[in-house]
Scaffold this active site. Structure first.
Site, PDB file in Angstrom:
ATOM      1  CG  HIS A 110       0.781   4.004   1.368  1.00 12.62           C
ATOM      2  ND1 HIS A 110       1.683   2.975   1.571  1.00 12.62           N
ATOM      3  CD2 HIS A 110       1.014   4.903   2.354  1.00 12.62           C
ATOM      4  CE1 HIS A 110       2.429   3.268   2.640  1.00 12.62           C
ATOM      5  NE2 HIS A 110       2.037   4.425   3.138  1.00 12.62           N
ATOM      6  CG  ASP A 123       4.683   3.324   6.154  1.00 13.34           C
ATOM      7  OD1 ASP A 123       3.702   3.793   5.578  1.00 13.34           O
ATOM      8  OD2 ASP A 123       5.856   3.605   5.852  1.00 13.34           O
ATOM      9  CD  GLU A 162       3.635   7.255   1.049  1.00 17.35           C
ATOM     10  OE1 GLU A 162       4.045   8.289   1.569  1.00 17.35           O
ATOM     11  OE2 GLU A 162       4.189   6.144   1.244  1.00 17.35           O
ATOM     12  CD  GLU A 163       6.296   3.555   1.798  1.00 16.68           C
ATOM     13  OE1 GLU A 163       7.148   4.467   1.753  1.00 16.68           O
ATOM     14  OE2 GLU A 163       5.720   3.225   2.855  1.00 16.68           O
ATOM     15  CD  GLU A 190       1.581   7.248   5.265  1.00 21.28           C
ATOM     16  OE1 GLU A 190       2.158   6.362   5.914  1.00 21.28           O
ATOM     17  OE2 GLU A 190       1.638   7.327   4.029  1.00 21.28           O
ATOM     18  CG  HIS A 221      10.274   2.764   5.279  1.00 19.47           C
ATOM     19  ND1 HIS A 221      10.579   3.760   4.389  1.00 19.47           N
ATOM     20  CD2 HIS A 221       8.921   2.737   5.344  1.00 19.47           C
ATOM     21  CE1 HIS A 221       9.469   4.333   3.943  1.00 19.47           C
ATOM     22  NE2 HIS A 221       8.446   3.726   4.511  1.00 19.47           N
TER      23      HIS A 221
HETATM   24 ZN    ZN Z   1       3.341   5.248   4.560  1.00 19.55          ZN
END
Ligand code: ZN
Length: 408
Positions: free
Chosen positions: A108, A137, A171-172, A196, A381
């Site tokens: 993603h 990510d 995706e998130e 990932e 994140h």
């Molecule tokens: Zn990811």
């Protein structure tokens, strides 16, 4: 080949590739991956510098256009389609080769970071790490795919039948606009690699599935001071149910069910007529969804507050990449290839859920799915997200060597 200077090895291997003759050695491939690292970092910087938080149209459009341009420059046929109901496009690129195996590389390009994040803490590199929003990510994975393709191009390698790339924009937030496409594409390929980031030098052979449970209790409102006995307290019944339903998990099977949200009542002087709660469920065993659903339905029948209505609903989210032989076999191949450059790679099961779950087809040897082929990183994140620079070249090597090996 250790005796050669890397640049000599590189020149030799390119000469060989041009002649379509001898297979380059693992050391040749690693040397080429090392030489590619500065270009990889340039690409990563340009991707990280534009925020692509899920749902932010401008950033996703800008990065999407850049990805299309780069894939075309690598020689791909590229198709884009709106990832409705999500914002942004699914980008599908196809490379045609002359072999018999089909490969899907996917990851993603959305992040969890809204507009302005990259401006506040821009991409930066220190001696060992690179930092920035989404650097691991999964923009590190996006760049990994692009530069592995570049290396295969440089080697004039065409030993696959179809090499497909999918970049998805959602995706998130659960991949609502790409999960169907992932499942369809995966079924047409022999191998699916997902990019990932691992948090160590590892590949992932199993991921957790994610479900959501919603509990609702309906009671009856009444004045809490003057006529409480006429009410039916939904909050008290909810509390009863939460205590009963707190045992839905199964540690032996790796299933967790955690109640994380609850809501009840409007005012302190009213007996609440409605109370709701939500639970996060993670599981690796495919039969657990039905088991939890059945158990929950049975348990909620045990009520404490008379005349309340209790319902519990399980909403299916991302399915797991369940433990399976084909993924284990892929991991073993990856580990062998890593050993050839004097590094070790371990297969892991992770508790996250990823898009690899949509690619996996239960009870089928095809496709073989492997997750976390991206760059090694941590702090996902968060403000301190980073990648390990030392992992870039080995990981580029890994994708290139895997495709070359499996295409044979
Ligand atoms: Zn990811």
């Amino acid at each position: 080949m250790h005796l050669f200077h890397p640049s000599i090895a590189l020149a030799l291997s390119l000469a060989c590739a041009t002649a379509q003759a001898a297979e380059p050695s693992p050391q040749d491939l690693l040397a080429q991956a090392r030489a590619e690292q500065p270009h990889y970092l340039d690409t990563l910087k340009s991707l990280v510098s534009i925020d692509t938080g899920t749902g932010t149209e401008a950033g996703l459009a800008q990065v999407g256009a850049e990805l299309v341009k780069r894939l075309k420059a690598l020689g791909a046929q590229v198709q884009t389609q709106a990832a409705t109901p999500s914002v942004g496009d699914n980008i599908v690129a196809t490379f045609k080769g002359n072999g018999s195996k089909d490969f899907l590389l996917m990851v993603h390009y959305d992040t969890v970071f809204g507009p302005g994040t990259a401006a506040r803490r821009p991409f930066r590199i220190d001696a060992q790490r690179a930092f920035g929003p989404g650097v691991a990510d999964a923009k590190g994975g996006v760049a990994m795919i692009l530069h592995a393709l570049k290396l295969l191009n440089d080697q004039q390698f065409k030993g696959y039948r179809n090499l497909t790339v999918l970049f998805n924009p959602d995706e998130e937030m659960g991949s609502a606009g790409s999960k169907q496409l992932i499942a369809e594409l995966a079924r047409r390929h022999d191998y699916v690699f997902s990019y990932e980031p691992p948090d160590q030098d590892a590949v992932t052979v199993a991921t957790n599935g994610i479900n959501r449970l919603r509990l609702e209790v309906k009671g009856r409102a009444a004045h809490a001071g003057s006529a409480p006995e006429q009410g039916r307290n939904a909050l008290i019944e909810l509390a009863n149910q939460l205590l009963q339903l707190n045992e839905l998990g199964d540690p032996a099977k790796g299933t967790t069910v955690n109640w994380t949200l609850a809501k009840a009542g409007e005012k302190a002087n009213i007996i609440p007529a409605l109370a709701t709660a939500e639970a996060d469920m993670r599981y690796a065993d495919l039969s657990e969804t039905e088991r939890v659903q059945t158990d929950a339905q049975r348990i909620v029948k045990r009520q404490r507050v008379a005349d309340t209505q209790v319902s519990v609903v399980l909403e299916k989210g991302r399915p797991p990449l369940a433990k399976n032989a084909a993924s284990n076999q892929l991991a073993a191949t990856a580990s062998d290839l890593y050993n050839k450059i004097d590094l070790s790679l371990i297969p892991i099961a992770m508790r996250f859920g990823t898009d690899a779950g949509y690619a996996y087809v239960p009870d089928s040897a095809k496709p073989a799915v492997l997750e976390t082929l991206g760059v090694v990183g941590a702090g996902l994140h968060g403000d301190d997200e980073y990648i390990e620079l030392s992992s870039i070249a080995p990981r580029l090597y890994l994708t290139v060597a895997l495709i070359r090996q499996l295409a044979r």
